[in-house]
Design an enzyme around this catalytic site. Structure first.
Site, PDB file in Angstrom:
ATOM      1  N   ARG A  51       0.846  -1.192   0.000  1.00  0.00           N
ATOM      2  CA  ARG A  51       0.000   0.000   0.000  1.00  0.00           C
ATOM      3  C   ARG A  51       0.881   1.242   0.000  1.00  0.00           C
ATOM      4  NH1 ARG A  51      -1.050   2.293   4.437  1.00  0.00           N
ATOM      5  NH2 ARG A  51      -1.382   0.374   5.644  1.00  0.00           N
ATOM      6  N   TYR A 104     -17.581  16.647 -15.392  1.00  0.00           N
ATOM      7  CA  TYR A 104     -17.948  15.229 -15.449  1.00  0.00           C
ATOM      8  C   TYR A 104     -18.928  14.907 -14.320  1.00  0.00           C
ATOM      9  CZ  TYR A 104     -17.316  10.257 -14.355  1.00  0.00           C
ATOM     10  OH  TYR A 104     -17.521   8.940 -14.031  1.00  0.00           O
ATOM     11  N   ASP A 176      -7.979  18.736 -14.438  1.00  0.00           N
ATOM     12  CA  ASP A 176      -8.263  17.380 -14.886  1.00  0.00           C
ATOM     13  C   ASP A 176      -7.866  17.314 -16.358  1.00  0.00           C
ATOM     14  OD1 ASP A 176      -9.333  15.022 -15.853  1.00  0.00           O
ATOM     15  OD2 ASP A 176     -11.196  15.181 -14.724  1.00  0.00           O
ATOM     16  N   LYS A 201      -8.663   6.146 -19.161  1.00  0.00           N
ATOM     17  CA  LYS A 201      -9.020   6.674 -20.471  1.00  0.00           C
ATOM     18  C   LYS A 201      -7.818   6.636 -21.426  1.00  0.00           C
ATOM     19  CE  LYS A 201     -13.021   7.534 -18.459  1.00  0.00           C
ATOM     20  NZ  LYS A 201     -12.798   7.467 -17.005  1.00  0.00           N
TER      21      LYS A 201
END
Length: 382
Positions: A51, A104, A176, A201
């Site tokens: 982690r 978004y 973004d 994406k």
């Protein structure tokens, strides 16, 4: 990898030196949760628990930071996990954020349904209008949050101007960069403080992995993000990091083809009688065309358009395409079509961010462009 190298060279090599033990040219998938320590506190290569850090993830983070011109990269389990961590790391209850009024739907939901319960205030504004942005700044505004191009209306924000405005107000600018990708646009070089991505994406590019990223070039910002990245734990797993890293190697080549195809599709749509408006920054008629030309290498692979026949006609087009697959997400090699009002932006229904009901969004893939044009022609003509 030397900063003087070109984009594609960095995408293929940054953070990805051949394995010193075997000579493998592709970084291994380190499928381990923990690491043997050489004595108490004696970490090999700085790794103790996956982690906190994993070599496969480190390779991806190094590569993405290099591509965005940053010094610190962080890979997350999803784009929204990346966004949430930025908010928790850099803001506090009572702070105010300016967001686009066509953001978004998932980002809007994060602000409206999650962060607001934590005490964060936000105001949606037309992000292309500097006067409107300035008018809504308050004493508690700590962040301006930008998508450019925006999702789904493809509006263009002037990154340099917004960075200057944010900094004069004592706030930071978060961009973004998912729609553009670092190949087409590098916000840090334009004055932004933080870049976020849904690496699902264009960066991953093959619709086979979910991921997110945050890149900064300021140690004072990197430290709280690193702390929350580990403390909140929404990190990219090693296999997801490996898949994303594999995808990013071809980002430049893919983006050029996405842009070639999208330019042809946008021109076709702009001439079609069934289309009442086309939103694509590469068209000279787009209000953000000049700003996009200043801050982007090319105009991207995303297009949205409005059907002159209204909502049901738009839905029918989405149902009729064959090469364009009806589906959410974007940025993969395959072309996708969707109805934002009923799909990706349904969470914004009834809010200031509600999208037009006759809007169709295209993620233009890298297929043969003649096939894409023929598919849209058939769908539009019924």
């Amino acid at each position: 990898m030397h900063e003087g190298h070109g984009f594609s060279t960095l995408a293929i090599h940054a953070g990805q030196e051949p394995d010193p033990l075997t000579g493998a040219v592709v970084p291994p998938i380190y499928a381990t949760s923990t690491y043997k320590q050489d004595g108490v506190g004696g970490l090999r290569g700085g790794y103790e628990y996956s982690r906190s850090g994993n070599p496969t993830r480190t390779a991806l983070e190094t590569c993405l930071a290099s591509l965005e011109g940053g010094s610190h990269g962080f890979a997350f389990a999803s784009g929204l996990a990346a966004e949430d961590t930025v908010l928790r790391a850099l803001l506090a209850p009572g702070d105010h954020v300016v967001i686009p009024d066509d953001a978004y739907g998932g980002t809007f939901r994060l602000f409206d349904k999650v962060a607001s319960r934590w005490g964060l205030d936000y105001t949606p504004v037309p992000i292309t209008n500097l006067s409107a942005v300035t008018a809504c700044l308050t004493e508690s505004t700590r962040m301006i949050w930008v998508e450019t191009p925006t999702n789904p209306l493809l509006n263009i924000a002037d990154i340099a101007a917004l960075a200057d405005l944010a900094h004069r107000h004592g706030a930071i600018l978060v961009v973004d960069n998912t729609f553009a990708s670092p190949y087409l646009q590098q916000p840090l070089a334009l004055g932004a403080d933080v870049v976020v991505h849904s690496t699902t994406k264009y960066i991953g590019g093959h619709s086979d992995v979910i991921g997110g990223a945050v890149i900064v070039d300021d140690t004072e910002l990197a430290e709280p993000i690193a702390f929350h990245h580990n403390s909140m734990g929404a990190v990219a797993g090693p296999f997801d990091a490996w898949l994303t890293l594999r995808g990013v190697k071809t980002l430049a080549a893919r983006m050029d083809r996405h842009c070639d195809n999208a330019e042809a599709v946008a021109e076709f749509l702009a001439r079609h009688d069934a289309v009442s408006a086309v939103h694509y920054p590469g068209l000279g008629s787009h209000p953000g065309h000049d700003v996009a030309g200043k801050q982007m290498k090319r105009y991207g692979g995303m297009i949205s358009f409005r059907h002159a026949g209204g909502e049901q006609a738009a839905v029918d087009v989405c149902d009729r395409t064959e090469v364009f697959t009806l589906g959410e997400s974007l940025g993969g090699v395959e072309s996708l079509i969707e109805h934002p009002g009923r799909m990706t932006h349904a969470s914004a229904a009834g809010s200031a961010l509600e999208v037009p009901s006759d809007l169709i969004r295209l993620s233009v893939g890298i297929e043969d462009v003649d096939d894409l044009l023929a598919d849209l022609r058939r769908a539009l003509e019924g």
